[in-house]
Design a protein around this motif. Structure first.
Motif, PDB file in Angstrom:
ATOM      1  N   VAL A 259     -20.958 -60.036  59.789  1.00  0.00           N
ATOM      2  CA  VAL A 259     -21.441 -61.326  59.314  1.00  0.00           C
ATOM      3  C   VAL A 259     -21.673 -61.311  57.796  1.00  0.00           C
ATOM      4  O   VAL A 259     -21.457 -62.320  57.109  1.00  0.00           O
ATOM      5  N   VAL A 262     -18.289 -61.632  56.139  1.00  0.00           N
ATOM      6  CA  VAL A 262     -17.843 -63.026  56.216  1.00  0.00           C
ATOM      7  C   VAL A 262     -18.501 -63.866  55.127  1.00  0.00           C
ATOM      8  O   VAL A 262     -17.843 -64.673  54.453  1.00  0.00           O
ATOM      9  N   GLU A 263     -19.800 -63.693  54.944  1.00  0.00           N
ATOM     10  CA  GLU A 263     -20.517 -64.473  53.931  1.00  0.00           C
ATOM     11  C   GLU A 263     -19.947 -64.237  52.536  1.00  0.00           C
ATOM     12  O   GLU A 263     -19.723 -65.179  51.760  1.00  0.00           O
ATOM     13  N   ALA A 266     -16.151 -65.586  52.368  1.00  0.00           N
ATOM     14  CA  ALA A 266     -16.103 -67.050  52.437  1.00  0.00           C
ATOM     15  C   ALA A 266     -16.545 -67.694  51.132  1.00  0.00           C
ATOM     16  O   ALA A 266     -16.034 -68.757  50.739  1.00  0.00           O
ATOM     17  N   PRO A 272     -11.098 -71.351  54.686  1.00  0.00           N
ATOM     18  CA  PRO A 272     -12.136 -70.979  55.648  1.00  0.00           C
ATOM     19  C   PRO A 272     -12.072 -69.493  55.999  1.00  0.00           C
ATOM     20  O   PRO A 272     -10.985 -68.906  56.067  1.00  0.00           O
ATOM     21  N   THR A 274     -14.238 -67.109  58.827  1.00  0.00           N
ATOM     22  CA  THR A 274     -15.287 -66.984  59.843  1.00  0.00           C
ATOM     23  C   THR A 274     -15.219 -65.603  60.478  1.00  0.00           C
ATOM     24  O   THR A 274     -14.365 -64.783  60.122  1.00  0.00           O
ATOM     25  N   LEU A 275     -16.086 -65.359  61.449  1.00  0.00           N
ATOM     26  CA  LEU A 275     -16.040 -64.089  62.176  1.00  0.00           C
ATOM     27  C   LEU A 275     -14.703 -63.915  62.895  1.00  0.00           C
ATOM     28  O   LEU A 275     -14.171 -62.805  62.972  1.00  0.00           O
ATOM     29  N   HIS A 276     -14.164 -65.013  63.413  1.00  0.00           N
ATOM     30  CA  HIS A 276     -12.846 -64.931  64.044  1.00  0.00           C
ATOM     31  C   HIS A 276     -11.797 -64.521  63.022  1.00  0.00           C
ATOM     32  O   HIS A 276     -10.929 -63.678  63.298  1.00  0.00           O
ATOM     33  N   HIS A 277     -11.862 -65.109  61.837  1.00  0.00           N
ATOM     34  CA  HIS A 277     -10.916 -64.750  60.782  1.00  0.00           C
ATOM     35  C   HIS A 277     -11.084 -63.282  60.371  1.00  0.00           C
ATOM     36  O   HIS A 277     -10.101 -62.592  60.067  1.00  0.00           O
TER      37      HIS A 277
END
Length: 341
Positions: A259, A262-263, A266, A272, A274-277
């Motif tokens: 996480v 991601v922050e 991003a 975009p 995200t966690l999925h990315h």
């Protein structure tokens, strides 16, 4: 006495190139030593493979569609390049070939005013470059042709007493960004086992020997891990533990959870993330194995590490920097997000 065959003279020329490469690399000063070493080692490898192909009945010439040899404008025959001979001699994932590929690419990226720091960054691979030549030379032509007995271990002044991690950070901070990024991209494309192979990147621990001197003592002794006794292995494990406390973050100290990655990413790219990315990214770049893997610790350690105590993966700031650089390119971003196993 019958004259020597042509391949033998090519072999001697190969060994002379390697002797010169080592002499230039070990000389005092900082005048283009790494580039000179790479150039002459490459010539040494080229002539070594030419000698092998000639002796074994292989073909070292570039030919036309009819199989005829092609001449240069000056009349000399055109010979196959080092890359072409490597492709015929080595298996694709042979660590020796990958090490050679690394230096072929690095030569074109050396910035001379930073050469000393680049040399320190790739020192283990430089040593492997030479050791691989020697082992291949002996494999193909026998111990009588070896050059190891002619090469001397250099005397040196080094920051060997400084904190190792700080010394490495200092070197990395002084290497041009373009070179660091190229090395990072090269390493990212390697399987973890290949990246850890000593034939690609030679790494040793130097431990001062303080016991009584014997007649059998040498300045440096190389010992294979499989030849160590249980007691010696226990000592080595102890040494690795001490060094890890200095060089590798303890537990999750200094690393990031997904996480947090991601922050940071991003906030730095215009698309975009995200966690999925992030999952797409670590799968695409193969920085860690999938969940349930037999060996979860088989990661690309510059980017990701497995915490056995908490059974989770943590990531490094280098991974964040790498993602920002790669995903800022629209084509790469689209490829990563569209990737499927």
């Amino acid at each position: 006495m019958a004259p020597r065959p042509h391949w033998w003279h090519v072999l001697q020329a190969s060994k002379n190139e390697v002797r010169l490469a080592v002499d230039l690399y070990n000389r005092s000063g900082d005048a283009r030593q790494l580039e000179a070493f790479i150039v002459h080692m490459s010539m040494g490898w080229l002539k070594l493979l030419q000698a092998h192909f000639e002796r074994s009945g292989g073909d070292v010439y570039i030919r036309d569609q009819r199989g005829r040899r092609i001449r240069h404008e000056d009349g000399d025959w055109k010979y196959k390049s080092l890359s072409a001979l490597m492709a015929e001699f080595f298996q694709p994932n042979d660590p020796r070939k990958v090490n050679l590929d690394f230096f072929v690419g690095l030569r074109n990226r050396i910035e001379h005013r930073h050469e000393k720091n680049i040399a320190a960054l790739v020192a283990g691979r430089t040593q492997a470059y030479l050791l691989n030549y020697e082992s291949t030379l002996v494999e193909l032509f026998g111990e009588d042709e070896a050059v190891a007995s002619e090469l001397r271990f250099p005397l040196f002044l080094s920051s060997i007493t400084e904190d190792a991690a700080e010394a490495v950070k200092k070197v990395r901070s002084q290497v041009p960004r373009g070179v660091l990024e190229w090395v990072q991209d090269f390493d990212t494309g390697l399987e973890p086992d290949l990246a850890a192979d000593q034939r690609f990147d030679f790494r040793i621990y130097l431990i001062p020997y303080k016991g009584a001197k014997t007649e059998a003592d040498a300045v440096m002794t190389f010992v294979r891990p499989e030849d160590l006794t249980e007691e010696q292995n226990a000592v080595m494990d102890q040494v690795r533990t001490i060094i890890r406390e200095k060089q590798v973050p303890v537990s999750d100290l200094g690393t990031l959870r997904p996480v947090q990655v991601v922050e940071k990413v991003a906030a730095a790219i215009s698309r975009p993330f995200t966690l999925h990315h992030h999952t797409q990214a670590w799968r695409y770049f193969e920085v860690r194995p999938s969940s349930g893997a037999q060996d979860p610790a088989k990661t690309k350690a510059d980017f990701c590490r497995y915490n056995h105590a908490f059974e989770r993966y943590v990531y490094t700031e280098s991974w964040v920097t790498y993602l920002i650089r790669k995903l800022s390119d629209s084509d790469t971003y689209d490829s990563v997000m569209a990737w499927r196993a």
